[in-house]
Design a protein around this motif. Structure first.
Motif, mmCIF file in Angstrom:
data_model
loop_
_atom_site.group_PDB
_atom_site.id
_atom_site.type_symbol
_atom_site.label_atom_id
_atom_site.label_comp_id
_atom_site.label_asym_id
_atom_site.label_seq_id
_atom_site.Cartn_x
_atom_site.Cartn_y
_atom_site.Cartn_z
ATOM 1 N N GLU A 131 46.209 -1.369 54.678
ATOM 2 C CA GLU A 131 45.906 -0.178 53.887
ATOM 3 C C GLU A 131 44.482 0.240 54.226
ATOM 4 O O GLU A 131 43.840 -0.387 55.053
ATOM 5 C CB GLU A 131 46.036 -0.492 52.394
ATOM 6 N N GLU A 132 43.982 1.257 53.552
ATOM 7 C CA GLU A 132 42.608 1.684 53.809
ATOM 8 C C GLU A 132 41.647 0.530 53.558
ATOM 9 O O GLU A 132 40.677 0.346 54.270
ATOM 10 C CB GLU A 132 42.247 2.881 52.935
ATOM 11 N N GLU A 133 41.950 -0.249 52.514
ATOM 12 C CA GLU A 133 41.180 -1.466 52.267
ATOM 13 C C GLU A 133 42.141 -2.554 51.814
ATOM 14 O O GLU A 133 42.904 -2.374 50.879
ATOM 15 C CB GLU A 133 40.116 -1.235 51.196
ATOM 16 N N THR A 134 42.123 -3.670 52.505
ATOM 17 C CA THR A 134 43.021 -4.796 52.230
ATOM 18 C C THR A 134 42.176 -6.045 52.075
ATOM 19 O O THR A 134 41.261 -6.272 52.853
ATOM 20 C CB THR A 134 44.014 -4.980 53.406
ATOM 21 N N THR A 135 42.487 -6.861 51.060
ATOM 22 C CA THR A 135 41.748 -8.100 50.848
ATOM 23 C C THR A 135 42.706 -9.280 50.934
ATOM 24 O O THR A 135 43.760 -9.285 50.310
ATOM 25 C CB THR A 135 41.038 -8.103 49.479
ATOM 26 N N ARG A 187 48.608 1.819 60.782
ATOM 27 C CA ARG A 187 48.819 0.727 59.828
ATOM 28 C C ARG A 187 49.538 -0.470 60.449
ATOM 29 O O ARG A 187 50.735 -0.658 60.253
ATOM 30 C CB ARG A 187 49.625 1.229 58.614
ATOM 31 N N ARG A 234 37.864 -9.059 53.683
ATOM 32 C CA ARG A 234 38.076 -7.652 53.356
ATOM 33 C C ARG A 234 38.248 -6.889 54.659
ATOM 34 O O ARG A 234 37.356 -6.896 55.504
ATOM 35 C CB ARG A 234 36.880 -7.115 52.575
ATOM 36 N N ILE A 235 39.397 -6.250 54.808
ATOM 37 C CA ILE A 235 39.695 -5.488 56.022
ATOM 38 C C ILE A 235 39.679 -4.008 55.658
ATOM 39 O O ILE A 235 40.415 -3.572 54.778
ATOM 40 C CB ILE A 235 41.071 -5.862 56.604
ATOM 41 N N VAL A 236 38.840 -3.247 56.337
ATOM 42 C CA VAL A 236 38.716 -1.818 56.079
ATOM 43 C C VAL A 236 39.226 -1.069 57.295
ATOM 44 O O VAL A 236 38.845 -1.359 58.425
ATOM 45 C CB VAL A 236 37.244 -1.436 55.794
ATOM 46 N N CYS A 237 40.098 -0.112 57.043
ATOM 47 C CA CYS A 237 40.678 0.690 58.131
ATOM 48 C C CYS A 237 40.562 2.158 57.756
ATOM 49 O O CYS A 237 41.151 2.597 56.780
ATOM 50 C CB CYS A 237 42.143 0.296 58.327
ATOM 51 N N ARG A 238 39.801 2.898 58.523
ATOM 52 C CA ARG A 238 39.595 4.323 58.250
ATOM 53 C C ARG A 238 40.626 5.201 58.959
ATOM 54 O O ARG A 238 40.666 6.394 58.749
ATOM 55 C CB ARG A 238 38.196 4.748 58.680
#
Length: 150
Positions: A133-137, A92, A84-88
């Motif tokens: 994205e804001e959260e990518t899995t 992008r 799980r990749i989280v980007c605030r």
């Protein structure tokens, strides 16, 4: 003095310039809430506009990706896992770039794992073309070595 047919130029002053976010737009088409945020100099809206790559390129700015860090446990490709990749931030980068860097994989090795279906997006998207994205899995399947198969 500018000539009549000469386009306006954004002149950077210590890295700052005025950026036309909306031009000749009816305030009614913008929506009441968005207009209110513009009128109140909403910080999150200003940041989103300032980091909007399309808007920046349209205004003639040179867009350079910011430095970033990847946090979390470093895992090899020997274990099946869900990443799980989280980007605030609005930046992008490509998912493949982040994964290759985190998993210490060459482009060739990464592409091979993608082609074999070992690395894939949970939503079915193209791992090599998808942007963060804001959260990518991402799903990483177990990779068996030759010794494990025997």
């Amino acid at each position: 003095m500018r000539q009549e047919n000469e386009a306006p130029v954004n002149r950077a002053v210590q890295g700052q310039w005025n950026l036309a976010v909306c031009s000749r737009v009816s305030t009614k088409s913008m929506g009441r809430e968005r207009l209110k945020r513009f009128m109140e100099n909403d910080g999150s809206l200003a940041r989103a506009c300032a980091m909007d790559v399309r808007l920046l390129k349209k205004s003639g700015a040179e867009v350079v990706p910011p430095d970033y860090e990847i946090f979390g446990e470093t895992a090899g490709t020997a274990h099946g896992m869900k990443i799980r990749i989280v980007c605030r931030e609005p930046f992008r980068p490509k998912v493949s770039k982040i994964l290759r860097e985190k998993l210490s994989l060459s482009k060739k090795d990464f592409d091979g794992l993608v082609q074999n279906g070992r690395i894939r997006m949970e939503n079915g998207g193209d791992v090599c073309r998808s942007r963060l994205e804001e959260e990518t899995t991402v799903l990483l399947e177990t990779v068996h070595s030759q010794k494990q198969k025997q």
